[in-house]
Write an enzyme that holds these catalytic residues in place. Structure first.
Site, PDB file in Angstrom:
ATOM      1  N   GLY A  91       5.126  -1.299   4.625  1.00  0.00           N
ATOM      2  CA  GLY A  91       3.833  -0.758   4.205  1.00  0.00           C
ATOM      3  C   GLY A  91       3.020  -1.676   3.316  1.00  0.00           C
ATOM      4  O   GLY A  91       1.992  -1.264   2.777  1.00  0.00           O
ATOM      5  N   HIS A  96      -0.069 -10.098  -2.109  1.00  0.00           N
ATOM      6  CA  HIS A  96       0.050 -10.671  -3.453  1.00  0.00           C
ATOM      7  C   HIS A  96       0.967  -9.683  -4.163  1.00  0.00           C
ATOM      8  O   HIS A  96       0.631  -8.488  -4.254  1.00  0.00           O
ATOM      9  CB  HIS A  96      -1.346 -10.754  -4.106  1.00  0.00           C
ATOM     10  CG  HIS A  96      -1.370 -11.280  -5.512  1.00  0.00           C
ATOM     11  ND1 HIS A  96      -2.202 -12.323  -5.903  1.00  0.00           N
ATOM     12  CD2 HIS A  96      -0.716 -10.884  -6.633  1.00  0.00           C
ATOM     13  CE1 HIS A  96      -2.036 -12.554  -7.203  1.00  0.00           C
ATOM     14  NE2 HIS A  96      -1.132 -11.682  -7.668  1.00  0.00           N
ATOM     15  N   HIS A  98       2.854  -7.029  -5.998  1.00  0.00           N
ATOM     16  CA  HIS A  98       2.378  -5.992  -6.921  1.00  0.00           C
ATOM     17  C   HIS A  98       3.387  -4.868  -7.003  1.00  0.00           C
ATOM     18  O   HIS A  98       4.122  -4.604  -6.056  1.00  0.00           O
ATOM     19  CB  HIS A  98       0.998  -5.464  -6.505  1.00  0.00           C
ATOM     20  CG  HIS A  98       0.935  -4.962  -5.089  1.00  0.00           C
ATOM     21  ND1 HIS A  98       0.827  -5.805  -4.004  1.00  0.00           N
ATOM     22  CD2 HIS A  98       0.981  -3.704  -4.583  1.00  0.00           C
ATOM     23  CE1 HIS A  98       0.791  -5.090  -2.888  1.00  0.00           C
ATOM     24  NE2 HIS A  98       0.897  -3.810  -3.205  1.00  0.00           N
TER      25      HIS A  98
HETATM   26  P1  5GP Z   1       0.446  -2.069  -0.612  1.00  0.00           P
HETATM   27  O1  5GP Z   1       0.269  -1.157   0.570  1.00  0.00           O
HETATM   28  O2  5GP Z   1       0.158  -3.505  -0.260  1.00  0.00           O
HETATM   29  O3  5GP Z   1       1.780  -1.876  -1.298  1.00  0.00           O
HETATM   30  O4  5GP Z   1      -0.614  -1.596  -1.681  1.00  0.00           O
HETATM   31  C1  5GP Z   1      -1.877  -2.127  -1.811  1.00  0.00           C
HETATM   32  C2  5GP Z   1      -2.638  -1.203  -2.733  1.00  0.00           C
HETATM   33  O5  5GP Z   1      -3.767  -1.892  -3.189  1.00  0.00           O
HETATM   34  C3  5GP Z   1      -3.112   0.086  -2.063  1.00  0.00           C
HETATM   35  O6  5GP Z   1      -2.596   1.200  -2.780  1.00  0.00           O
HETATM   36  C4  5GP Z   1      -4.627  -0.020  -2.152  1.00  0.00           C
HETATM   37  O7  5GP Z   1      -5.241   1.229  -2.408  1.00  0.00           O
HETATM   38  C5  5GP Z   1      -4.836  -0.988  -3.295  1.00  0.00           C
HETATM   39  N1  5GP Z   1      -6.049  -1.816  -3.180  1.00  0.00           N
HETATM   40  C6  5GP Z   1      -6.409  -2.573  -2.114  1.00  0.00           C
HETATM   41  N2  5GP Z   1      -7.557  -3.225  -2.377  1.00  0.00           N
HETATM   42  C7  5GP Z   1      -7.903  -2.880  -3.653  1.00  0.00           C
HETATM   43  C8  5GP Z   1      -9.005  -3.245  -4.487  1.00  0.00           C
HETATM   44  O8  5GP Z   1      -9.900  -4.021  -4.122  1.00  0.00           O
HETATM   45  N3  5GP Z   1      -9.046  -2.692  -5.725  1.00  0.00           N
HETATM   46  C9  5GP Z   1      -8.070  -1.835  -6.185  1.00  0.00           C
HETATM   47  N4  5GP Z   1      -8.209  -1.351  -7.438  1.00  0.00           N
HETATM   48  N5  5GP Z   1      -7.032  -1.474  -5.417  1.00  0.00           N
HETATM   49  C10 5GP Z   1      -6.942  -1.988  -4.164  1.00  0.00           C
HETATM   50 ZN    ZN Z   2      -3.200 -13.601  -4.616  1.00  0.00          ZN
END
Ligand code: 5GP
Ligand code: ZN
Length: 112
Positions: A91, A96, A98
């Site tokens: 998912g 990057h 996080h």
């Molecule tokens: P992943 O699915 O990669 O673990 O989570 C990425 C998270 O980044 C998602 O929960 C999404 O809502 C958040 N996200 C993506 N782009 C942005 C953005 O530009 N600003 C913020 N504040 N959150 C973001």
């Molecule tokens: Zn990055």
């Protein structure tokens, strides 16, 4: 890294609601919160995911993890889930590294 949205957030070329910042770490509110408290904690340097970590990142990652409790508390909760999606199948959408801090309400169980 060019084209990385979280690098741009770390550089402040894209705005975010920052809840914690130091020279190496940034924490900001997720733009699509999945819980009452939903914070993303990132290293400022570009690391793709957990699989990309190496020994040289040890201090950075331990500092980041040690800050989580303070960031959660500052955001209004001391009961939370910390997770990091690693890879598309798991998912991960932003490549990057996080960590999601999810809390502020009763969370559903996850299968593990
Ligand atoms: P992943 O699915 O990669 O673990 O989570 C990425 C998270 O980044 C998602 O929960 C999404 O809502 C958040 N996200 C993506 N782009 C942005 C953005 O530009 N600003 C913020 N504040 N959150 C973001
Ligand atoms: Zn990055």
């Amino acid at each position: 890294m060019d084209g990385c949205i979280f690098c741009k957030i770390a550089e402040k070329t894209i705005p975010s609601e920052i809840v914690y910042e130091d020279d190496q770490i940034l924490a900001f509110k997720d733009r699509e919160p999945q819980a009452k408290v939903h914070i993303l904690v990132i290293p400022k340097i570009h690391i793709e995911d957990l699989n990309s970590l190496s020994e040289k990142n040890s201090l950075l990652i331990s500092r980041l993890l040690l800050k989580v409790s303070e960031i959660a508390k500052k955001s209004g909760t001391s009961s939370y889930r910390l997770l990091s999606n690693c890879g598309k199948e798991a998912g991960q959408e932003v490549f990057h590294l996080h960590f999601h801090i999810l809390g502020g309400e009763k969370l559903g169980k996850i299968r593990c």
